[in-house]
Scaffold this motif. Sequence first.
Motif, mmCIF file in Angstrom:
data_model
loop_
_atom_site.group_PDB
_atom_site.id
_atom_site.type_symbol
_atom_site.label_atom_id
_atom_site.label_comp_id
_atom_site.label_asym_id
_atom_site.label_seq_id
_atom_site.Cartn_x
_atom_site.Cartn_y
_atom_site.Cartn_z
ATOM 1 N N PRO A 183 2.007 -16.368 0.505
ATOM 2 C CA PRO A 183 3.279 -17.059 0.718
ATOM 3 C C PRO A 183 3.193 -17.989 1.924
ATOM 4 C CG PRO A 183 3.616 -14.696 0.418
ATOM 5 C CD PRO A 183 2.138 -14.926 0.517
ATOM 6 N N GLU A 184 3.926 -19.073 1.847
ATOM 7 C CA GLU A 184 3.918 -20.055 2.935
ATOM 8 C C GLU A 184 4.257 -19.378 4.262
ATOM 9 O OE1 GLU A 184 6.246 -24.134 4.086
ATOM 10 O OE2 GLU A 184 5.929 -23.668 1.971
ATOM 11 N N GLY A 185 3.518 -19.735 5.292
ATOM 12 C CA GLY A 185 3.777 -19.211 6.623
ATOM 13 C C GLY A 185 3.129 -17.866 6.908
ATOM 14 N N THR A 186 2.298 -17.363 6.000
ATOM 15 C CA THR A 186 1.653 -16.080 6.260
ATOM 16 C C THR A 186 0.396 -16.289 7.082
ATOM 17 O OG1 THR A 186 0.466 -16.180 4.178
ATOM 18 C CG2 THR A 186 2.538 -14.958 4.185
ATOM 19 N N SER A 187 0.027 -15.243 7.776
ATOM 20 C CA SER A 187 -1.121 -15.323 8.671
ATOM 21 C C SER A 187 -2.417 -15.006 7.934
ATOM 22 C CB SER A 187 -0.941 -14.317 9.811
ATOM 23 O OG SER A 187 -1.016 -12.991 9.306
ATOM 24 N N ALA A 188 -3.506 -15.343 8.578
ATOM 25 C CA ALA A 188 -4.816 -15.002 8.039
ATOM 26 C C ALA A 188 -4.960 -13.482 7.966
ATOM 27 C CB ALA A 188 -5.914 -15.598 8.910
ATOM 28 N N ARG A 189 -4.356 -12.777 8.906
ATOM 29 C CA ARG A 189 -4.424 -11.318 8.903
ATOM 30 C C ARG A 189 -3.687 -10.748 7.683
ATOM 31 N NH1 ARG A 189 -7.406 -7.008 9.943
ATOM 32 N NH2 ARG A 189 -6.279 -5.305 10.884
ATOM 33 N N TYR A 190 -2.572 -11.342 7.323
ATOM 34 C CA TYR A 190 -1.834 -10.945 6.121
ATOM 35 C C TYR A 190 -2.749 -11.039 4.907
ATOM 36 C CZ TYR A 190 1.649 -11.252 2.324
ATOM 37 O OH TYR A 190 2.367 -11.062 1.171
ATOM 38 N N VAL A 191 -3.387 -12.193 4.751
ATOM 39 C CA VAL A 191 -4.274 -12.417 3.612
ATOM 40 C C VAL A 191 -5.437 -11.430 3.643
ATOM 41 C CG1 VAL A 191 -5.827 -14.082 2.502
ATOM 42 C CG2 VAL A 191 -3.611 -14.836 3.392
ATOM 43 N N GLU A 192 -6.029 -11.257 4.797
ATOM 44 C CA GLU A 192 -7.161 -10.335 4.941
ATOM 45 C C GLU A 192 -6.765 -8.913 4.538
ATOM 46 O OE1 GLU A 192 -9.690 -8.284 8.578
ATOM 47 O OE2 GLU A 192 -8.523 -10.095 8.988
ATOM 48 N N LEU A 193 -5.630 -8.442 5.029
ATOM 49 C CA LEU A 193 -5.202 -7.080 4.710
ATOM 50 C C LEU A 193 -4.729 -6.954 3.264
ATOM 51 C CD1 LEU A 193 -3.488 -5.993 8.045
ATOM 52 C CD2 LEU A 193 -5.724 -5.289 7.131
ATOM 53 N N LEU A 194 -4.113 -7.989 2.737
ATOM 54 C CA LEU A 194 -3.714 -7.956 1.333
ATOM 55 C C LEU A 194 -4.948 -7.845 0.442
ATOM 56 C CD1 LEU A 194 -1.592 -8.089 -0.904
ATOM 57 C CD2 LEU A 194 -1.735 -10.586 -0.766
ATOM 58 N N GLU A 195 -5.963 -8.621 0.725
ATOM 59 C CA GLU A 195 -7.194 -8.564 -0.077
ATOM 60 C C GLU A 195 -7.860 -7.192 0.036
ATOM 61 O OE1 GLU A 195 -8.419 -10.871 -2.320
ATOM 62 O OE2 GLU A 195 -6.439 -11.704 -1.942
ATOM 63 N N ALA A 196 -7.905 -6.644 1.232
ATOM 64 C CA ALA A 196 -8.502 -5.313 1.422
ATOM 65 C C ALA A 196 -7.671 -4.250 0.701
ATOM 66 C CB ALA A 196 -8.613 -4.993 2.910
ATOM 67 N N ALA A 197 -6.354 -4.341 0.794
ATOM 68 C CA ALA A 197 -5.475 -3.385 0.117
ATOM 69 C C ALA A 197 -5.615 -3.528 -1.399
ATOM 70 C CB ALA A 197 -4.028 -3.590 0.554
ATOM 71 N N TYR A 198 -5.780 -4.748 -1.865
ATOM 72 C CA TYR A 198 -5.960 -4.991 -3.293
ATOM 73 C C TYR A 198 -7.242 -4.314 -3.791
ATOM 74 C CZ TYR A 198 -6.406 -7.644 -7.655
ATOM 75 O OH TYR A 198 -6.551 -8.013 -8.970
ATOM 76 N N ARG A 199 -8.326 -4.483 -3.073
ATOM 77 C CA ARG A 199 -9.572 -3.804 -3.454
ATOM 78 C C ARG A 199 -9.371 -2.287 -3.457
ATOM 79 N NH1 ARG A 199 -11.412 -7.874 -0.129
ATOM 80 N NH2 ARG A 199 -11.713 -6.455 1.628
ATOM 81 N N TYR A 200 -8.618 -1.782 -2.496
ATOM 82 C CA TYR A 200 -8.334 -0.349 -2.387
ATOM 83 C C TYR A 200 -7.585 0.148 -3.618
ATOM 84 C CZ TYR A 200 -6.362 3.964 -0.365
ATOM 85 O OH TYR A 200 -5.991 5.266 -0.108
#
Length: 184
Positions: A5-22
């Motif tokens: 989503p617009e305005g999200t941080s790189a950390r948001y994306v990083e944790l979302l991707e890690a949580a998705y793999r989980y």
Amino acid sequence: MTSAPEGTSARYVELLEAAYRYVLDRGISELSLRPLATAIGSSPRVLLYLFDSKDGLVRALLARAREDELALLRSEAHGTLAEAARHVWSWLASAEHAPLLRLWLEAYSRSVIDPDGPWGEFARSTVEDWLAVLAAAQPPAVRRTARGSAERTLALAVLRGALIDLLATGDAKRITASVHRYFA
């Protein structure tokens, strides 16, 4: 990779991707923040800050799963409706996609059972997504008719039923033969 989503941080994306793999590995229905946070190198507090709530995280994970599902389905759905359905089935029947499809089934079922929860409109949206993919394989003149709608709805029902059967039994040979016979 997700379109955040617009305005999200790189950390948001990083944790979302890690949580998705989980959740691809472990499922999403019984998701608990503490084990998830530990597994992905974060903390429950950080996850709550970034995703607003556990429900917000679940919604983000479901949106992420739909992105993958749609991108892959669109890449497979070409030719006539029958050809598109056979191509989509080949993708669905591939063992490498089983984690995403188990997550899909889990989220789909929870959405039907608990439509007011974070699962919300996942099932309805998925049906609409898949129908749109199948509609793209129909000639425009057919796509706009009741017959066209009925044909793609039936194709979706066959694919979805076959997918559930595959996930339940693992009998790819039998189910693939049936799907190919139906769409012959």
